[in-house]
Design an enzyme around this catalytic site. Sequence first.
Site, PDB file in Angstrom:
ATOM      1  N   GLY A 154       1.004  -1.108   0.102  1.00 34.70           N
ATOM      2  CA  GLY A 154      -0.079  -0.200  -0.049  1.00 34.70           C
ATOM      3  C   GLY A 154       1.025   1.408   0.211  1.00 34.70           C
ATOM      4  N   ARG A 155       0.358   2.355   0.669  1.00 38.06           N
ATOM      5  CA  ARG A 155       1.183   3.627   0.691  1.00 38.06           C
ATOM      6  C   ARG A 155       2.562   3.481   1.190  1.00 38.06           C
ATOM      7  NH1 ARG A 155      -4.109   4.841   2.036  1.00 38.06           N
ATOM      8  NH2 ARG A 155      -5.047   6.513   0.948  1.00 38.06           N
ATOM      9  N   ILE A 156       2.197   2.752   2.532  1.00 43.16           N
ATOM     10  CA  ILE A 156       3.782   2.907   3.232  1.00 43.16           C
ATOM     11  C   ILE A 156       4.753   1.823   2.798  1.00 43.16           C
ATOM     12  CG2 ILE A 156       4.672   2.360   5.633  1.00 43.16           C
ATOM     13  CD1 ILE A 156       1.704   3.698   6.674  1.00 43.16           C
ATOM     14  N   THR A 234       6.334  -2.706  11.234  1.00 44.84           N
ATOM     15  CA  THR A 234       5.981  -1.460  11.670  1.00 44.84           C
ATOM     16  C   THR A 234       4.329  -1.201  11.500  1.00 44.84           C
ATOM     17  OG1 THR A 234       6.544  -0.425   9.346  1.00 44.84           O
ATOM     18  CG2 THR A 234       7.991   0.047  11.200  1.00 44.84           C
ATOM     19  N   ARG A 236       1.292  -3.614  12.365  1.00 42.84           N
ATOM     20  CA  ARG A 236       0.431  -3.527  13.783  1.00 42.84           C
ATOM     21  C   ARG A 236       0.880  -4.990  14.279  1.00 42.84           C
ATOM     22  NH1 ARG A 236      -0.759   0.720  13.824  1.00 42.84           N
ATOM     23  NH2 ARG A 236      -2.864   1.700  13.788  1.00 42.84           N
ATOM     24  N   ASP A 260       8.346  -2.545  15.817  1.00 45.91           N
ATOM     25  CA  ASP A 260       7.690  -1.126  16.608  1.00 45.91           C
ATOM     26  C   ASP A 260       6.476  -1.484  17.115  1.00 45.91           C
ATOM     27  OD1 ASP A 260       7.955   1.652  16.717  1.00 45.91           O
ATOM     28  OD2 ASP A 260       6.314   1.645  15.297  1.00 45.91           O
ATOM     29  N   GLU A 265      -0.171  -4.489  22.990  1.00 49.62           N
ATOM     30  CA  GLU A 265       0.659  -3.435  23.386  1.00 49.62           C
ATOM     31  C   GLU A 265      -0.078  -2.482  24.130  1.00 49.62           C
ATOM     32  OE1 GLU A 265       1.993  -1.915  19.369  1.00 49.62           O
ATOM     33  OE2 GLU A 265       0.580  -0.294  19.857  1.00 49.62           O
ATOM     34  N   ILE A 284       6.547   4.096  17.276  1.00 52.74           N
ATOM     35  CA  ILE A 284       6.734   5.304  16.956  1.00 52.74           C
ATOM     36  C   ILE A 284       6.512   5.608  15.412  1.00 52.74           C
ATOM     37  CG2 ILE A 284       7.894   5.896  19.177  1.00 52.74           C
ATOM     38  CD1 ILE A 284      10.429   5.496  17.738  1.00 52.74           C
ATOM     39  N   GLY A 285       6.023   4.884  14.684  1.00 50.91           N
ATOM     40  CA  GLY A 285       6.278   4.714  13.192  1.00 50.91           C
ATOM     41  C   GLY A 285       5.650   6.096  12.688  1.00 50.91           C
TER      42      GLY A 285
HETATM   43  C1  DGY Z   1      -1.097   4.649  12.620  1.00 53.57           C
HETATM   44  O1  DGY Z   1      -1.530   5.922  12.199  1.00 53.57           O
HETATM   45  O2  DGY Z   1      -1.979   3.658  12.231  1.00 53.57           O
HETATM   46  C2  DGY Z   1       0.036   4.363  13.495  1.00 53.57           C
HETATM   47  O3  DGY Z   1       0.269   3.225  13.963  1.00 53.57           O
HETATM   48  C3  DGY Z   1       0.014   5.386  14.596  1.00 53.57           C
HETATM   49  O4  DGY Z   1       1.341   5.695  14.852  1.00 53.57           O
END
Ligand code: DGY
Length: 318
Positions: A154-156, A234, A236, A260, A265, A284-285
């Site tokens: 996806g985007r990230i 990073t 979930r 991360d 959590e 902290i992503g």
């Molecule tokens: C998100 O926006 O889903 C991030 O995990 C929050 O830092």
Amino acid sequence: MSATVAIARVLLPAGLEQLQQRFEVRIGGLDAARERVLELVHDADVLVADPAVPVDEQLLDAAGPQLKLVANFAVGYDNIDLEACAGRGVLVTNTPDVLTNATAELALALSLSAARFLSDAESDLRQGRWPGWDPAAYRGLELSGAVVGVIGLGRIGTRYAELCRGFSSELVYASPTARPEAERSLGARRLELEELLGSADFISLHAPSRPDTHHLIDAAALEKVQPHAVLVNTSRGPLVDLDAVAAALDEGRLGAAGLDVYEGEPQVPESIRAAPRAVLTPHIGSATVKARDGMARTVAANVIAVLEGREPPNPVAI
Ligand code: DGY
């Protein structure tokens, strides 16, 4: 009478001030207990939630039938029961785009720092365990020229792949749908998950948390990875079985891990905290000034749109 916005925990000033200028705003605070949030949301028109706030039937009941919107202060929305919202005609919005660079950059940072054992090396130094330069110590893996496997493009995931391309990495990806554009622009090859796990030097997770991605990386998946591979998460926490990762690190079946996010959590199991070659950061992503202010502004834009009777800019499809 002005509308009421209940912020379950906090919203940064970049978004909060815009809401306070227009509406009655109630704020739970960072450490708001569930009881406090249930009280706070009563009779509110909008609920601002975040990844630490489960939005379920109980919370929606406590809000009441006037609730119009759950605006999540995050791009991920696995904390929200979408069906329960849809059943009550409550809209849901999130904060995409503004945190793409921040999160992809953290995934890159974790890839590099896990591959070079930075946590172990730094802690040895800080604890006085460094006997001096040793050519055989801390020999890690180079990202340059490595095979990078991106799970979820996806985007990230796409931005992370773009960043890795700067290291002349060979890109492979696994995704339920083909991404012909990314294949063209990044030269990425789509593989079945199993094949990706067996061939990638770096494996970075960028998929949402859903029942079908729960423990995507479990003991069976870890049996397929190369023993030098670096696992990065990073996205979930529930995508990764942390005990299985800890065991693979302990037994030398996984090269390193950069994590991360964690299932359950902020509790993080002792097994992974004690594991070698793991770099662990506390969700902290998206933690850059630009991204977090952008997220707060995006929350405000969605809330204002809905309360002014317009379509919100970032609806989550239910
Ligand atoms: C998100 O926006 O889903 C991030 O995990 C929050 O830092």
